[in-house]
Write an enzyme that holds these catalytic residues in place. Structure first.
Site, short mmCIF file in Angstrom:
data_model
loop_
_atom_site.label_atom_id
_atom_site.label_comp_id
_atom_site.label_asym_id
_atom_site.label_seq_id
_atom_site.Cartn_x
_atom_site.Cartn_y
_atom_site.Cartn_z
N ASP A 198 0.71 -1.23 -0.06
CA ASP A 198 0.06 0.12 -0.02
C ASP A 198 0.89 1.27 0.05
O ASP A 198 2.05 1.10 0.32
CB ASP A 198 -1.03 0.04 1.21
CG ASP A 198 -2.22 0.62 0.99
OD1 ASP A 198 -2.16 1.31 0.17
OD2 ASP A 198 -3.29 0.30 1.64
N ASP B 29 -10.83 1.86 -3.31
CA ASP B 29 -11.29 1.39 -2.04
C ASP B 29 -13.02 1.48 -2.03
O ASP B 29 -13.85 0.92 -1.10
CB ASP B 29 -11.03 2.45 -0.78
CG ASP B 29 -9.63 2.09 -0.41
OD1 ASP B 29 -9.17 1.03 -0.50
OD2 ASP B 29 -9.36 2.98 0.47
C1 GLA Z 1 -5.58 2.04 2.30
C2 GLA Z 1 -6.33 0.95 1.46
C3 GLA Z 1 -7.31 -0.08 2.20
C4 GLA Z 1 -6.68 -0.63 3.39
C5 GLA Z 1 -6.18 0.73 4.32
C6 GLA Z 1 -5.39 0.10 5.50
O1 GLA Z 1 -6.89 2.78 2.27
O2 GLA Z 1 -6.63 1.22 0.02
O3 GLA Z 1 -7.48 -1.41 1.41
O4 GLA Z 1 -5.68 -1.58 3.26
O5 GLA Z 1 -5.08 1.42 3.52
O6 GLA Z 1 -4.89 1.17 6.39
#
Ligand code: GLA
Length: 701
Positions: free
Chosen positions: A446, A516
């Site tokens: 990420d 997301d």
């Molecule tokens: C980002 C990612 C999510 C999750 C969060 C964790 O927002 O897109 O899928 O992994 O971080 O903090």
């Protein structure tokens, strides 16, 4: 006179060198490689203008200030070299400035089987001092376009709004489609573009160009439209594509080489279906890792627990995942931090030791529990970032990207400076450490903040702006090293969702987290747009509670991507558990098609007369099998009831199974390929937020 012909398969381009040595574009399009000169070459447009070159009224794709302050660049062709390769050809056109010891190479790499062209430029010089490269587009073709020419761009409001489909015409002047932020720019705008130079095109009709800037940083498309003097004549569109140079002028020392991002592009004479088929083929062959390796059904804990879990809770989720028949359990954010436990996003990032309160024995036992239940295990990391509230930051406050000001925090975190060798080593080590317990074969990588303070102590005062370019290369070097050290580990690319969905970064990964936003209504449209450039197997799609949609509908939507679940499996009702179990079964039986079989988009939810529903199919190349998805998103006054599916053998009979995720039964009928293509499947979904899935198989014998 030299003519350079680039045959990209179903299309191509031709350049010629005029009497003064300048490079001219003489052909582009389906017959572009065969273009003949009707008049002297000097009357044709320049192939890649320079600032101070031929056209003083247009911005130039290449603008370099020389070591002595000279603003102009005028290039002549020095050498043309074409090398045949097993799957195409690589042409290098080397140009040199008339005055300065500076060379610009155009690289054109064809893949005629896929009708794709990769194109980029490389600059080097031996001037007595550094030169500053202000504009550095990778390609700048000139298109003749009609008044009703259109583009489709994918720019939205930012986080959770990736891949928004936006179709519009062109206006005289320059339309700039750019992204910023450095690390997750594609949240704002995907680095891909469709252009219909001769007016509206459809799935199977009309000229369509597809372009993708393979760059994990800021990108820019400049659509520079100049009407013709003669009102009925086509306008000229100079299409400049490359890394976004705003604030990113590059100071290049003698003897060093500046390489622009690759732009991958294609020209279809028959609509966007062909653009997609070519991009999918090329992405599998040239970009994504292990395209044929079967993708796992992933159960993720993020939306189920967020940061609130311990080993016992995770074990219950692992049990649930095993009960559904999933393949892999992915542990998301929140598993680490000792001095600064990661109970929310305010602290702990950078400290990659498991939190002893949550996981007293670390990741190993959890991975072992998963293995006992027949599941693989995966883990989330964010190697490039640090919370100021962390042991890492306390020890290495000088490791972050910043200038002389206090850097701005974003999601309570700062960005490490990968231009530092020690930082790059640390970042590679984050993955090594996470995988060290053994039994972990999947990593979600990420990156949850953009660049706000573009400064690096590793760069001299006069070259701070180099950061925007060097940052991408340094990050890619880290990713490449991780991929090299862990060849059997599957890697998911994530940046607050789809902030890094580009063909450059995907080279080190197997898939990306598309967004997301997992509301299935939004996802149908996002995945539709994204599917123009990326195969479904790259689009991780998990079932969540976003939008509070019916669970079977959410499952049906995720089944048309790389299927997974991100639900609290311990809180599902029995009916819901059954729906999920059936969905996992459907994933098993349709996955090879979704992953590898050609995509056919049948009805658009983003365009056309009735975008209230969507339909798509994956049909195996031998037409033996297919899976068809239909989604009703909103109401429409007269919803159609039949869906025509062309592409199966008209003479053969097929078993057609309508899958119902809400009940154990399924309805099976027999249809010929002709009937599928002419009468169509019956029973399209009519209730908003509902779906249908059909499995079709040619009858043997
Ligand atoms: C980002 C990612 C999510 C999750 C969060 C964790 O927002 O897109 O899928 O992994 O971080 O903090």
């Amino acid at each position: 006179m030299t003519v350079i012909r680039v045959d990209a398969g179903e299309w191509g381009l031709a350049w010629a060198v005029d009497a003064t040595g300048r490079l001219r574009q003489i052909g582009l399009g389906w017959d572009g490689a065969d273009a003949q000169l009707d008049v002297e070459a000097r009357w044709y447009p320049e192939a890649h203008p320079t600032w101070g070159g031929g056209d003083p009224h247009r911005a130039a794709p290449l603008r370099i200030t020389h070591h002595d302050g000279t603003l102009t660049t005028r290039l002549v062709v020095e050498d043309v070299d074409t090398r045949a390769l097993s799957d195409g050809a690589h042409t290098v056109v080397r140009c040199r400035d008339e005055e300065f010891d500076l060379a610009v190479e155009h690289h054109l790499r064809t893949f005629p089987d896929a009708s794709m062209l990769e194109q980029w430029i490389e600059i080097d010089h031996a001037e007595p001092g550094p030169v500053r490269i202000f504009d550095h587009d990778s390609i700048a073709p000139l298109l003749l376009v009609t008044d009703d020419a259109e583009v489709v761009q994918f720019g939205g409001s930012g986080w959770a709004d990736e891949w928004r489909w936006s179709r519009h015409g062109l206006a005289p002047g320059v339309t700039t489609l750019a992204s910023f932020g450095g690390v997750q720019p594609h949240l704002q705008r995907s680095p891909c573009l469709l252009v219909a130079p001769a007016g509206p095109a459809t799935e199977h009709q009309g000229a369509v160009l597809g372009l993708s800037i393979a760059w994990g940083g800021n990108v820019r498309f400049d659509l520079d439209l100049r009407p013709a003097a003669e009102r009925t004549a086509p306008s000229s569109l100079r299409l400049r594509c490359g890394a976004n140079p705003v604030g990113a002028e590059y100071l290049l020392d003698p003897g060093r080489r500046f390489v622009t991002p690759t732009v991958a592009w294609t020209w279809s004479a028959a609509g966007s279906h062909d653009v997609t088929a070519r991009f999918h083929d090329w992405t599998r062959r040239r970009v994504m890792r292990d395209p044929e390796l079967r993708r796992p059904v992933v159960v993720n804990n993020w939306e189920a627990t967020f940061f609130d879990f311990d080993a016992a809770r995770l074990e219950r989720l692992i049990d649930g995942a095993a009960g559904l028949g999933a393949d892999l359990f992915l542990l998301d954010d929140g598993w680490f931090g000792t001095e600064y436990p990661r109970d929310d996003d305010t602290q702990g990032l950078g400290d990659w030791d498991p939190d002893p309160r949550k996981l007293p024995d670390g990741l190993g036992p959890l991975a072992a529990t998963a293995a006992e239940r027949g599941l693989r295990f995966g883990v989330w990391v964010e190697p490039e970032m640090v919370n100021p509230a962390s042991a890492l930051y306390a020890e290495h406050p000088d490791w972050v990207l910043r200038d002389r000001r206090e850097p701005i925090e974003h999601r309570q975190q700062l960005l490490l400076d990968p231009l530092r060798e020690d930082v790059r080593r640390f970042e590679v080590g984050v993955v090594d450490r996470a995988l060290a317990p053994g039994g972990i074969s999947y990593v979600k990588w990420d990156a949850n903040r953009p660049v706000t303070d573009p400064g690096s102590a590793t760069l001299a005062e006069d070259r701070q702006a180099n950061l925007w370019t060097d940052l991408v290369h340094a990050t890619w070097a880290v990713m490449a090293e991780v991929a090299r050290r862990h060849p059997d580990t599957m890697l998911m690319l994530c940046a607050s969702g789809g902030g890094r969905t580009d063909h450059g970064t995907l080279r080190y990964f197997h898939e990306f987290w598309t967004s997301d936003n997992t509301d299935p209504v939004a996802r149908v449209r996002m995945q539709w747009a994204c599917s123009h450039f990326f195969p479904a197997s790259t689009m991780a799609a998990h079932v969540t509670r976003w939008g509070e949609r019916p669970l079977d509908f959410a499952c049906a939507v995720a089944l048309s991507g790389r299927f997974g679940l991100d639900l609290d499996l311990t809180a599902l009702s029995d009916d819901e558990t059954e729906i999920c179990r059936r969905a996992v079964g459907v994933a098993r039986s349709t996955q090879d098609l979704v992953q590898m079989a050609p995509l056919h988009r049948l009805h658009s939810p983003v365009d056309g007369e009735d975008p209230s529903w969507a339909a798509l199919a994956h049909i195996s190349s031998d037409a033996d099998r297919a899976v068809v998805f239909a989604y009703r998103l909103e109401e429409s006054p007269a919803p159609p009831t039949r869906l025509v599916v062309p592409g199966m053998d008209p003479e053969a009979d097929h078993d057609v199974e309508l899958i119902d995720l809400t009940s154990a039964g399924s309805a099976t009928s027999t249809m010929s390929g002709r009937s599928l293509a002419e009468d169509g499947l019956e029973g399209l979904p009519v209730v908003p937020r509902s779906a249908r899935i059909w499995r079709i198989e040619r009858r043997s014998g």
